[in-house]
Scaffold this motif. Structure first.
Motif: not given
Length: 451
Positions: A43-70
């Motif tokens: 649907l987009g072009d090579a630039r559209a793939l930037n959505i991938v890191p921009s959606r994943i990164f907030p999840l990777m650094t999300n403080y609340q989620l660290s309760a899950i493994p604990l």
């Protein structure tokens, strides 16, 4: 520049291919993530793939989620330390003299277990291994026995600390603590309904769940000693939930305390050794990795869909049905149930909640007779959690049915497992309807705690 596709077709193609690949038996995490990348590129072009890191990164650094493994680790530690077996044993000896007592004991044990565990598989499998043989040996009706195990086991995702509630709070940008507190009364309500149902059935027809013969019952003095044995794990649960509810610490900090406490409880029960810790670590790694990967995949998938105008499309489609706010809410709940038959709960959460929550917010609190927007989001969140229990019991793909199939004796056919889930499925629908009709069931406790 990529291809232009109308949103109606895009919806059909995206969700159609998602369903087709899932039917082929591929794991949800990689199907959603992989498809999203393909569509992004088409649907987009090579630039559209930037959505991938921009959606994943907030999840990777999300403080609340660290309760899950604990929380998963805390549960795994307690399970490995044999606490769960002890607990069933205790409750079962205390309730043995009541008709249907074993089935009630299973549900009560599952409820307490749900307060230790945030995931569902563990509870159903463990109860299936411990409680099912015990009930069948006592000539219980297999349907009552299996139903109570599955229904009790699904409470794990409703009663705090629930993993699902943490992820919901992160996705809907809401307080985890409030969601936990809001889920307490609906959880106890369902648990109470299950116990009432089992007890009534067994009093009407005692052959379904006979009481333990008198000579096998334990004296009151022994009962006290038994309850003393359970003091450590129960204290742990009370401390962890007490910390969250009183607002002394965040759910993540409470999870840390709980994990540390699980080590101590295991030590008190003389089960703290290297194999126990290693197995608990492996379990935690597998479970959290699965959850996080599904989140990665699904969040890109939904991100792309919303970006292409999917949000607006769903909103317009719902408006076009001509239903009022209640109609839309009921339609959403029905959609969730249908999806629950096919998808797994993290997937449903990430595919639906980002699209549903804004729509519900737009309808406004007044439309549902609630006081404030905060109440509205909380109420919808807990309704979602209650609804997700149904997805575990609904044939043909309910997870609980298959967890139980894995540990049930071979002479019990799959159809019996399906049938045993139905009355409890009906009770869950009643519970959901009650929570919808009387929002106070959900909002009363958080209001009391948070003022």
């Amino acid at each position: 520049m990529g291809i232009e596709i109308g949103i109606e077709w895009l919806t059909l193609i995206m969700f159609g291919s998602l369903l087709a690949l899932l039917m082929a038996g591929l794991p949800l995490a990689f199907v959603t993530g992989g498809l999203a990348c393909v569509f992004l590129f088409v649907l987009g072009d090579a630039r559209a793939l930037n959505i991938v890191p921009s959606r994943i990164f907030p999840l990777m650094t999300n403080y609340q989620l660290s309760a899950i493994p604990l929380f998963i680790f805390m549960a795994a530690m307690l399970e490995r330390a044999g606490i769960i077996n002890d607990m069933f044993d205790v409750i079962y000896k205390v309730l043995g003299g009541v008709k249907g007592g074993l089935a009630s004991a299973t549900i009560i044990a599952s409820t307490i277990l749900a307060a230790m565990v945030g995931v569902i598989g563990a509870a159903v499998v463990t109860m299936g291994i411990i409680a099912l043989p015990a009930m069948l040996k006592r000539q219980y009706d297999p349907k009552i026995a299996m139903g109570s195990i599955m229904a009790g086991g699904t409470l794990g995702i409703l009663i705090p600390p629930s993993i699902l509630a943490i992820i919901y709070a992160v996705v809907a940008e809401q307080s985890v603590g409030e969601l936990f507190i809001g889920a307490v009364i609906p959880g106890l309500l369902l648990s109470g309904m299950y116990i009432l149902y089992v007890t009534l059935r067994c009093y009407i027809n005692p052959a379904l769940g006979p009481a333990i013969p008198v000579e096998e019952r334990v004296s009151n003095k022994e009962k006290l000693q038994l309850v003393g044995k359970m003091a450590a794990p129960i204290t742990l649960v009370v401390v962890v939930l007490g910390i969250i509810f009183s607002g002394v610490a965040t759910p993540v900090e409470a999870a840390g305390i709980g994990t540390f406490g699980a080590f101590i409880v295991a030590a008190i029960h003389r089960k703290l050794d290297w194999p126990t810790v290693r197995e608990a670590c492996t379990t935690t790694l597998k479970a959290s990795a699965m959850v996080i990967w599904i989140m990665f995949g699904a969040t890109i998938f939904v991100g792309l869909y919303v970006l292409e105008g999917g949000q607006q499309f769903v909103q317009d489609a719902l408006a076009a049905t001509g239903l009022g706010p209640w109609g839309i809410l009921i339609l959403m709940q029905v959609l969730l149930v249908i999806l629950g038959m096919f998808l797994d709960w993290v997937g449903i959460l990430l595919l639906c909640v980002p699209i549903f929550v804004p729509i519900i917010k737009a309808l406004g609190a007044a439309a549902f007779g609630l006081d404030s927007p905060e109440d509205l989001v909380l109420w919808f969140g807990v309704l979602y959690l209650v609804n997700m229990q149904m997805s575990f019991l609904s044939p043909p793909f309910g997870y609980a049915l298959f967890y139980l199939r894995g540990v049930a004796p071979d002479h019990i056919p799959m159809t019996d497992i399906f049938k045993s889930a139905l009355p409890f499925l009906f009770l869950q629908i009643v519970g959901l309807v009650l929570c919808m009709m009387i929002p106070e069931i959900i909002t009363w406790l958080p209001r009391l705690v948070y003022g």
